[in-house]
Design an enzyme around this catalytic site. Structure first.
Site, PDB file in Angstrom:
ATOM      1  N   HIS A  45       0.848  -1.186   0.000  1.00 45.65           N
ATOM      2  CA  HIS A  45       0.000   0.000   0.000  1.00 45.65           C
ATOM      3  C   HIS A  45       0.885   1.237   0.000  1.00 45.65           C
ATOM      4  O   HIS A  45       2.048   1.184   0.395  1.00 45.65           O
ATOM      5  CB  HIS A  45      -0.945   0.003   1.202  1.00 45.65           C
ATOM      6  CG  HIS A  45      -2.045  -0.994   1.083  1.00 45.65           C
ATOM      7  ND1 HIS A  45      -3.093  -0.841   0.191  1.00 45.65           N
ATOM      8  CD2 HIS A  45      -2.253  -2.179   1.708  1.00 45.65           C
ATOM      9  CE1 HIS A  45      -3.893  -1.889   0.280  1.00 45.65           C
ATOM     10  NE2 HIS A  45      -3.409  -2.714   1.188  1.00 45.65           N
ATOM     11  N   GLU A 118     -10.088   1.448  -2.502  1.00 48.91           N
ATOM     12  CA  GLU A 118     -10.581   2.377  -3.523  1.00 48.91           C
ATOM     13  C   GLU A 118     -10.001   3.780  -3.350  1.00 48.91           C
ATOM     14  O   GLU A 118      -9.633   4.434  -4.332  1.00 48.91           O
ATOM     15  CB  GLU A 118     -12.109   2.432  -3.504  1.00 48.91           C
ATOM     16  CG  GLU A 118     -12.705   3.282  -4.614  1.00 48.91           C
ATOM     17  CD  GLU A 118     -14.202   3.190  -4.690  1.00 48.91           C
ATOM     18  OE1 GLU A 118     -14.784   3.769  -5.624  1.00 48.91           O
ATOM     19  OE2 GLU A 118     -14.805   2.532  -3.815  1.00 48.91           O
TER      20      GLU A 118
END
Length: 309
Positions: A45, A118
């Protein structure tokens, strides 16, 4: 490839300055290696995840960090839990992970998933689409990545990706282990049975027996011995004898173990291993406690005998 006891570094908020941040990551990885963990993972991430911190809290790019960890460790396997397929061209990912395998002398694990965060996609300009879009992208990516890892030169033209005689050289091994994360019974688990060495089941403790039943059924349907698909689950750990059940939010009770090392291991045995899962990947809550040397070692000393096969 065997993953029985892994460590996930999910948070880089240690209460230190930036200069001390990566030395702390190295210290965690070295402690895990010395304690007998067989693998160390980072998240793929770019922003910190909800529930673990604010988006602007420290987050390192996964493959850069893993390359550095490869030079600071000697025996632990290294990988992401898991790579978001939507973040990289699949041929680039194949090149990155084969490079990691060379740098680490054969310790890379390729963890893959569809990508799901998202907000991160929208903020950084990655196309998110529907789950079906993302899963179809992963299917195309595997048609490029898997042969490249095996030394083949695939030519492929799909809806999302295309390559022409794509190569990944040098390679350290003929087979680089593949791990997938998820628990979807219609798509993810059947895909794991078809292509992967390891399935990290992302499900609550109470769902694990059912998910393992689906794993067995999917393997048997295609003629694969279910024992050849290793399984694990990610467990968030509050290693602190002062933490009680009332301190754990209800929405996390199916993912978190807590208490003293003895209590943590007892919960892992009851909730994960007794359900039939092969291994556990421990994610200590360093965002709450900071990195405390000795915590993971204490857990490993008690847990390792339960994981021996």
């Amino acid at each position: 490839m065997t993953i029985r006891l892994g460590l996930q570094v999910s948070n880089f908020s240690y209460g230190t300055g930036v200069a001390e941040l990566f030395p702390t990551v190295i210290a965690q990885a070295k402690e895990a290696e010395a304690a007998g963990f067989d693998s160390v993972f980072v998240m793929d991430h770019f922003y910190q995840l909800p529930g673990l911190g604010a988006p602007d809290e420290p987050m390192l790019e996964a493959y850069t960090a893993l390359g550095a960890l490869a030079t600071a460790t000697e025996s632990v396997q290294l990988g992401t839990l898991v790579t978001g397929n939507t973040y990289r061209n699949p041929a680039l990912l194949a090149k990155a992970v084969t490079t990691l395998d060379v740098v680490s002398q054969g310790r890379a694990v390729l963890g893959l998933g569809t990508g799901w965060f998202e907000f991160e996609h929208e903020s950084l300009g990655y196309e998110f689409g529907t789950f079906t879009d993302r899963f179809d992208k992963l299917g195309e990516a595997l048609r490029i990545i898997v042969p490249m890892l095996a030394g083949e030169r695939p030519t492929f033209e799909g809806r999302y990706y295309r390559v022409r005689e794509a190569m990944a050289e040098p390679r350290f091994r003929g087979h680089l282990p593949l791990l997938i994360g998820g628990s979807g019974e219609k798509k993810t688990i059947p895909l794991a049975a078809e292509h992967f060495d390891h399935l990290n089941i992302s499900a609550g403790f109470d769902q694990l027996p059912h998910k393992l039943k689906v794993v067995r059924e999917c393997c048997e349907k295609i003629g694969r011995d279910p024992a050849t698909l290793e399984t694990s689950t990610l467990v968030l750990a509050l290693i602190d004898e002062n933490v009680t059940d009332s301190a754990v939010p209800d929405e996390l009770k199916q993912q978190v173990v807590f208490g003293s090392p003895e209590q943590v291991v007892d919960q892992i045995k009851t909730k994960v291993l007794d359900a039939g899962v092969d291994g556990v990947i421990l994610s200590p809550a360093t965002n709450l406690t900071g990195y405390r040397p000795g915590d993971t070692t204490a857990v490993a000393q008690l847990l390792k005998p339960l994981l021996e096969v």
